[in-house]
Design a protein around this motif. Structure first.
Motif, PDB file in Angstrom:
ATOM      1  N   VAL A   1       4.429   1.614 -13.702  1.00  0.00           N
ATOM      2  CA  VAL A   1       4.875   0.260 -14.004  1.00  0.00           C
ATOM      3  C   VAL A   1       4.558  -0.652 -12.823  1.00  0.00           C
ATOM      4  O   VAL A   1       4.810  -0.281 -11.667  1.00  0.00           O
ATOM      5  CB  VAL A   1       6.405   0.237 -14.259  1.00  0.00           C
ATOM      6  CG1 VAL A   1       6.889  -1.175 -14.538  1.00  0.00           C
ATOM      7  CG2 VAL A   1       6.773   1.163 -15.395  1.00  0.00           C
ATOM      8  N   GLU A   2       4.034  -1.837 -13.132  1.00  0.00           N
ATOM      9  CA  GLU A   2       3.895  -2.859 -12.098  1.00  0.00           C
ATOM     10  C   GLU A   2       5.176  -3.692 -12.081  1.00  0.00           C
ATOM     11  O   GLU A   2       5.669  -4.099 -13.132  1.00  0.00           O
ATOM     12  CB  GLU A   2       2.705  -3.771 -12.367  1.00  0.00           C
ATOM     13  CG  GLU A   2       2.524  -4.826 -11.274  1.00  0.00           C
ATOM     14  CD  GLU A   2       1.335  -5.734 -11.521  1.00  0.00           C
ATOM     15  OE1 GLU A   2       0.600  -5.994 -10.558  1.00  0.00           O
ATOM     16  OE2 GLU A   2       1.154  -6.188 -12.668  1.00  0.00           O
TER      17      GLU A   2
ATOM     18  N   LEU B   1      -3.775   6.036  -7.115  1.00  0.00           N
ATOM     19  CA  LEU B   1      -2.769   7.027  -7.521  1.00  0.00           C
ATOM     20  C   LEU B   1      -3.370   8.403  -7.753  1.00  0.00           C
ATOM     21  O   LEU B   1      -2.710   9.415  -7.531  1.00  0.00           O
ATOM     22  CB  LEU B   1      -2.030   6.561  -8.767  1.00  0.00           C
ATOM     23  CG  LEU B   1      -0.945   5.529  -8.515  1.00  0.00           C
ATOM     24  CD1 LEU B   1      -0.379   5.029  -9.830  1.00  0.00           C
ATOM     25  CD2 LEU B   1       0.158   6.093  -7.646  1.00  0.00           C
ATOM     26  N   LEU B   2      -4.612   8.457  -8.206  1.00  0.00           N
ATOM     27  CA  LEU B   2      -5.256   9.756  -8.413  1.00  0.00           C
ATOM     28  C   LEU B   2      -5.268  10.562  -7.115  1.00  0.00           C
ATOM     29  O   LEU B   2      -5.001  11.765  -7.119  1.00  0.00           O
ATOM     30  CB  LEU B   2      -6.666   9.583  -8.969  1.00  0.00           C
ATOM     31  CG  LEU B   2      -7.419  10.870  -9.265  1.00  0.00           C
ATOM     32  CD1 LEU B   2      -6.670  11.727 -10.283  1.00  0.00           C
ATOM     33  CD2 LEU B   2      -8.822  10.562  -9.762  1.00  0.00           C
ATOM     34  N   THR B   3      -5.545   9.899  -6.005  1.00  0.00           N
ATOM     35  CA  THR B   3      -5.535  10.566  -4.701  1.00  0.00           C
ATOM     36  C   THR B   3      -4.155  11.167  -4.429  1.00  0.00           C
ATOM     37  O   THR B   3      -4.041  12.321  -4.010  1.00  0.00           O
ATOM     38  CB  THR B   3      -5.901   9.568  -3.587  1.00  0.00           C
ATOM     39  OG1 THR B   3      -7.221   9.073  -3.840  1.00  0.00           O
ATOM     40  CG2 THR B   3      -5.850  10.221  -2.217  1.00  0.00           C
TER      41      THR B   3
ATOM     42  N   ALA C   1      -3.656  -3.994 -10.083  1.00  0.00           N
ATOM     43  CA  ALA C   1      -5.107  -4.170  -9.950  1.00  0.00           C
ATOM     44  C   ALA C   1      -5.631  -3.572  -8.649  1.00  0.00           C
ATOM     45  O   ALA C   1      -6.675  -2.928  -8.632  1.00  0.00           O
ATOM     46  CB  ALA C   1      -5.459  -5.653 -10.047  1.00  0.00           C
ATOM     47  N   ALA C   2      -4.896  -3.748  -7.563  1.00  0.00           N
ATOM     48  CA  ALA C   2      -5.367  -3.278  -6.260  1.00  0.00           C
ATOM     49  C   ALA C   2      -5.093  -1.800  -6.019  1.00  0.00           C
ATOM     50  O   ALA C   2      -5.884  -1.126  -5.361  1.00  0.00           O
ATOM     51  CB  ALA C   2      -4.721  -4.103  -5.148  1.00  0.00           C
TER      52      ALA C   2
END
Length: 142
Positions: free
Chosen positions: A121-122, A103-105, A97-98
């Motif tokens: 995966v979390e 990740l796009l960056t 969530a945070a």
């Protein structure tokens, strides 16, 4: 550093497996290879946000992520490859969530088109409690 081992597989003749390592190699005491070259591919073990002394670089996700991708890049360079050769990435994070949105960056900074396949995966935790991200990769060997 690389180490080659010939492996005889039943019914397949011989094949070569090559261990890839950087100096220092923080994985060796744990009996883990930083990467393995086999069958035309380089399989990079999960890399976290640790510096060359084995210390976590920061508490924040992006700083750890940048270091993790830089570590993947470093291991690939030891194998004679680069991030441009990556075909698959596995990303393990401790707080979807945070952090997933950031990740796009990291993809934009370290990867390019055609972007590699990815699994995200979390996990409840990583090897060290302060780690927030770990990145593994599969790349084409040159």
């Amino acid at each position: 550093m690389t180490m080659s081992v010939d492996v005889a597989a039943e019914g397949q003749g011989r094949r070569e497996i090559e261990r890839i390592a950087t100096t220092p190699d923080w994985y060796e005491p744990h009996k883990i290879s930083q990467a393995i070259r086999a069958g035309g591919l380089i399989h990079v073990s999960g890399q976290a946000g640790i510096d060359e002394r084995g210390r976590t670089v920061a508490d924040d996700f992006l700083t750890q992520g940048r270091q993790a991708f830089a570590n993947v890049e470093r291991v690939l360079a030891a194998a004679g490859a680069s991030l441009a050769d990556v075909v698959k990435v596995g990303v393990f994070i401790t707080d979807m969530a945070a952090d997933a949105g950031q990740l796009l960056t990291l993809r934009e900074e370290f990867l390019s088109e055609p972007y590699p396949a990815e699994t995200l995966v979390e996990v409840s935790s990583l090897a060290q409690p302060e780690w927030r991200i770990e990145v593994e990769a599969t790349a084409l060997a040159r």
